[in-house]
Design a protein around this motif. Sequence first.
Motif, PDB file in Angstrom:
ATOM      1  N   VAL A 172       2.834   8.740  15.489  1.00  0.00           N
ATOM      2  CA  VAL A 172       2.364   7.582  14.236  1.00  0.00           C
ATOM      3  C   VAL A 172       2.628   8.219  12.892  1.00  0.00           C
ATOM      4  CG1 VAL A 172      -0.082   8.044  14.329  1.00  0.00           C
ATOM      5  CG2 VAL A 172       0.754   5.930  13.586  1.00  0.00           C
ATOM      6  N   ASP A 173       3.093   7.295  11.638  1.00  0.00           N
ATOM      7  CA  ASP A 173       3.187   7.825  10.367  1.00  0.00           C
ATOM      8  C   ASP A 173       2.769   7.051   9.498  1.00  0.00           C
ATOM      9  OD1 ASP A 173       4.829   5.834  10.551  1.00  0.00           O
ATOM     10  OD2 ASP A 173       6.833   6.884   9.959  1.00  0.00           O
ATOM     11  N   ASN A 174       1.815   5.960   9.852  1.00  0.00           N
ATOM     12  CA  ASN A 174       1.221   5.255   8.885  1.00  0.00           C
ATOM     13  C   ASN A 174      -0.276   5.628   9.115  1.00  0.00           C
ATOM     14  OD1 ASN A 174      -0.597   2.562   8.521  1.00  0.00           O
ATOM     15  ND2 ASN A 174       1.288   1.850   7.803  1.00  0.00           N
ATOM     16  N   ILE A 175      -1.004   5.878   7.803  1.00  0.00           N
ATOM     17  CA  ILE A 175      -2.331   6.370   7.833  1.00  0.00           C
ATOM     18  C   ILE A 175      -3.294   5.423   8.455  1.00  0.00           C
ATOM     19  CG2 ILE A 175      -4.340   7.209   6.255  1.00  0.00           C
ATOM     20  CD1 ILE A 175      -2.272   8.183   4.376  1.00  0.00           C
ATOM     21  N   GLU A 176      -3.285   4.222   7.943  1.00  0.00           N
ATOM     22  CA  GLU A 176      -4.117   3.235   8.303  1.00  0.00           C
ATOM     23  C   GLU A 176      -3.858   2.897  10.028  1.00  0.00           C
ATOM     24  OE1 GLU A 176      -4.670  -1.750   8.022  1.00  0.00           O
ATOM     25  OE2 GLU A 176      -3.134  -0.727   6.556  1.00  0.00           O
ATOM     26  N   GLU A 177      -2.820   2.751  10.323  1.00  0.00           N
ATOM     27  CA  GLU A 177      -2.650   2.848  12.023  1.00  0.00           C
ATOM     28  C   GLU A 177      -3.372   3.969  12.789  1.00  0.00           C
ATOM     29  OE1 GLU A 177       0.843   1.337  13.846  1.00  0.00           O
ATOM     30  OE2 GLU A 177       0.331  -0.578  12.795  1.00  0.00           O
ATOM     31  N   GLN A 178      -3.192   5.129  12.034  1.00  0.00           N
ATOM     32  CA  GLN A 178      -3.207   6.383  12.699  1.00  0.00           C
ATOM     33  C   GLN A 178      -5.239   6.160  12.574  1.00  0.00           C
ATOM     34  OE1 GLN A 178      -2.868  10.193  10.537  1.00  0.00           O
ATOM     35  NE2 GLN A 178      -1.954  10.732  12.501  1.00  0.00           N
ATOM     36  N   GLU A 179      -5.686   5.883  11.759  1.00  0.00           N
ATOM     37  CA  GLU A 179      -7.246   5.792  11.490  1.00  0.00           C
ATOM     38  C   GLU A 179      -7.529   4.850  12.576  1.00  0.00           C
ATOM     39  OE1 GLU A 179      -9.581   7.211   9.965  1.00  0.00           O
ATOM     40  OE2 GLU A 179      -7.923   8.626   9.286  1.00  0.00           O
ATOM     41  N   ILE A 180      -6.973   3.760  12.834  1.00  0.00           N
ATOM     42  CA  ILE A 180      -7.381   2.756  13.892  1.00  0.00           C
ATOM     43  C   ILE A 180      -7.295   3.377  15.260  1.00  0.00           C
ATOM     44  CG2 ILE A 180      -6.722   0.744  14.790  1.00  0.00           C
ATOM     45  CD1 ILE A 180      -6.001  -0.378  12.097  1.00  0.00           C
ATOM     46  N   PHE A 181      -6.166   4.225  15.639  1.00  0.00           N
ATOM     47  CA  PHE A 181      -5.878   4.687  16.612  1.00  0.00           C
ATOM     48  C   PHE A 181      -6.701   5.800  17.151  1.00  0.00           C
ATOM     49  CE2 PHE A 181      -3.636   8.326  19.155  1.00  0.00           C
ATOM     50  CZ  PHE A 181      -3.454   7.488  20.399  1.00  0.00           C
ATOM     51  N   LEU A 182      -7.013   6.689  16.135  1.00  0.00           N
ATOM     52  CA  LEU A 182      -7.885   7.695  16.331  1.00  0.00           C
ATOM     53  C   LEU A 182      -9.437   7.376  16.720  1.00  0.00           C
ATOM     54  CD1 LEU A 182      -6.258  10.550  14.179  1.00  0.00           C
ATOM     55  CD2 LEU A 182      -6.372  10.371  16.700  1.00  0.00           C
ATOM     56  N   ASN A 183      -9.702   6.638  15.545  1.00  0.00           N
ATOM     57  CA  ASN A 183     -11.071   6.121  15.883  1.00  0.00           C
ATOM     58  C   ASN A 183     -11.423   5.484  17.125  1.00  0.00           C
ATOM     59  OD1 ASN A 183     -11.861   6.875  13.351  1.00  0.00           O
ATOM     60  ND2 ASN A 183     -11.480   4.869  12.203  1.00  0.00           N
ATOM     61  N   SER A 222      -4.501  11.449  -2.871  1.00  0.00           N
ATOM     62  CA  SER A 222      -5.371  12.320  -3.935  1.00  0.00           C
ATOM     63  C   SER A 222      -6.254  13.505  -2.971  1.00  0.00           C
ATOM     64  CB  SER A 222      -6.189  11.723  -4.674  1.00  0.00           C
ATOM     65  OG  SER A 222      -7.288  10.887  -3.968  1.00  0.00           O
ATOM     66  N   HIS A 223      -6.559  14.451  -3.649  1.00  0.00           N
ATOM     67  CA  HIS A 223      -7.467  15.406  -3.219  1.00  0.00           C
ATOM     68  C   HIS A 223      -8.746  14.729  -2.733  1.00  0.00           C
ATOM     69  CE1 HIS A 223      -9.113  19.060  -2.107  1.00  0.00           C
ATOM     70  NE2 HIS A 223     -10.217  18.726  -3.000  1.00  0.00           N
ATOM     71  N   GLU A 224      -9.267  13.660  -3.468  1.00  0.00           N
ATOM     72  CA  GLU A 224     -10.473  13.001  -3.251  1.00  0.00           C
ATOM     73  C   GLU A 224     -10.516  12.355  -1.951  1.00  0.00           C
ATOM     74  OE1 GLU A 224      -9.085  13.096  -6.424  1.00  0.00           O
ATOM     75  OE2 GLU A 224     -10.515  14.556  -7.308  1.00  0.00           O
ATOM     76  N   GLU A 225      -9.497  11.420  -1.911  1.00  0.00           N
ATOM     77  CA  GLU A 225      -9.063  10.634  -0.615  1.00  0.00           C
ATOM     78  C   GLU A 225      -8.995  11.621   0.596  1.00  0.00           C
ATOM     79  OE1 GLU A 225      -6.758   6.608  -1.443  1.00  0.00           O
ATOM     80  OE2 GLU A 225      -5.890   8.286  -2.670  1.00  0.00           O
ATOM     81  N   TYR A 226      -8.212  12.660   0.454  1.00  0.00           N
ATOM     82  CA  TYR A 226      -8.156  13.380   1.616  1.00  0.00           C
ATOM     83  C   TYR A 226      -9.507  14.005   2.018  1.00  0.00           C
ATOM     84  CZ  TYR A 226      -6.564  17.378   4.433  1.00  0.00           C
ATOM     85  OH  TYR A 226      -6.179  18.323   5.256  1.00  0.00           O
ATOM     86  N   SER A 227     -10.113  14.446   1.211  1.00  0.00           N
ATOM     87  CA  SER A 227     -11.472  15.121   1.425  1.00  0.00           C
ATOM     88  C   SER A 227     -12.441  14.088   2.117  1.00  0.00           C
ATOM     89  CB  SER A 227     -12.296  15.678   0.093  1.00  0.00           C
ATOM     90  OG  SER A 227     -11.136  16.776  -0.323  1.00  0.00           O
ATOM     91  N   LEU A 268     -13.903  14.623   5.907  1.00  0.00           N
ATOM     92  CA  LEU A 268     -15.193  14.553   6.127  1.00  0.00           C
ATOM     93  C   LEU A 268     -15.557  13.595   7.035  1.00  0.00           C
ATOM     94  CD1 LEU A 268     -16.578  15.726   2.728  1.00  0.00           C
ATOM     95  CD2 LEU A 268     -16.195  17.114   4.927  1.00  0.00           C
ATOM     96  N   LYS A 269     -15.158  12.213   6.658  1.00  0.00           N
ATOM     97  CA  LYS A 269     -15.605  11.177   7.644  1.00  0.00           C
ATOM     98  C   LYS A 269     -15.063  11.260   8.866  1.00  0.00           C
ATOM     99  CE  LYS A 269     -14.783   6.106   7.995  1.00  0.00           C
ATOM    100  NZ  LYS A 269     -14.850   6.151   9.483  1.00  0.00           N
ATOM    101  N   LYS A 270     -13.847  11.898   9.325  1.00  0.00           N
ATOM    102  CA  LYS A 270     -13.537  12.292  10.723  1.00  0.00           C
ATOM    103  C   LYS A 270     -14.190  13.428  11.311  1.00  0.00           C
ATOM    104  CE  LYS A 270      -8.915  11.607  11.058  1.00  0.00           C
ATOM    105  NZ  LYS A 270      -9.255  10.213  11.737  1.00  0.00           N
ATOM    106  N   LEU A 271     -14.614  14.311  10.529  1.00  0.00           N
ATOM    107  CA  LEU A 271     -15.591  15.291  11.065  1.00  0.00           C
ATOM    108  C   LEU A 271     -16.892  14.513  11.390  1.00  0.00           C
ATOM    109  CD1 LEU A 271     -15.689  18.386  11.431  1.00  0.00           C
ATOM    110  CD2 LEU A 271     -16.486  18.644   9.278  1.00  0.00           C
ATOM    111  N   PHE A 272     -17.584  13.886  10.479  1.00  0.00           N
ATOM    112  CA  PHE A 272     -18.616  13.189  10.768  1.00  0.00           C
ATOM    113  C   PHE A 272     -18.744  12.407  12.069  1.00  0.00           C
ATOM    114  CE2 PHE A 272     -21.479   9.470  10.405  1.00  0.00           C
ATOM    115  CZ  PHE A 272     -22.760  10.282  10.453  1.00  0.00           C
TER     116      PHE A 272
END
Length: 178
Positions: free
Chosen positions: A118-129, A157-162, A166-170
């Motif tokens: 998967v190469d779409n960030i939004e889809e990856q978030e939905i999938f992994l969540n 951006s670095h801020e979005e990445y961080s 952190l959200k994924k870790l939490f």
Amino acid sequence: YKRDMAKGITKTINTFEVMDIIGKIAYQYFEKSVISYWEFDKMLSGTEFTHCNISDIFRIDVFSMHDEIRFTHKQFKEYFAAFYLIKNLPIKDNLELYVDIMSKDEWQEVLVFVAGIVDNIEEQEIFLNNLLRLNLKTYIRCVQQKNDLCTNINYVSHEEYSENFLKKLFDSYMAIIE
């Protein structure tokens, strides 16, 4: 090229098209160990391929063809099924399908491949969540295989990445605690 000519393959082959066709076969016949020649050629109808020439495309033996057709290795089948899912059935439009296979043992390797393709960030978030919520063991395998972040994350951006990290870790820790 001489081998192609001897086999009757004379024009340039679209590898993506071939992978998509093999992926469709892997996906639709995933839970069957063998495919009949009739079923195989029916899946290939409307294309220039048949059971006689499709194995020549990659120069590797993706299929074993004797009395029936089977994938020579289970991981070939799993990879091609994952490829088909990502390229033809977007996660956010087919979430019920993905949620359904997240609970099936035989599809777990496919899910690990999906996480890496998967190469779409939004889809990856939905999938992994959803995977985190429904199947922590496979989620952990995806993270261990470094399939938890797609290549597009490098462009945020670095801020979005961080914040994303952190959200994924939490979320991961909360799922483990629950």
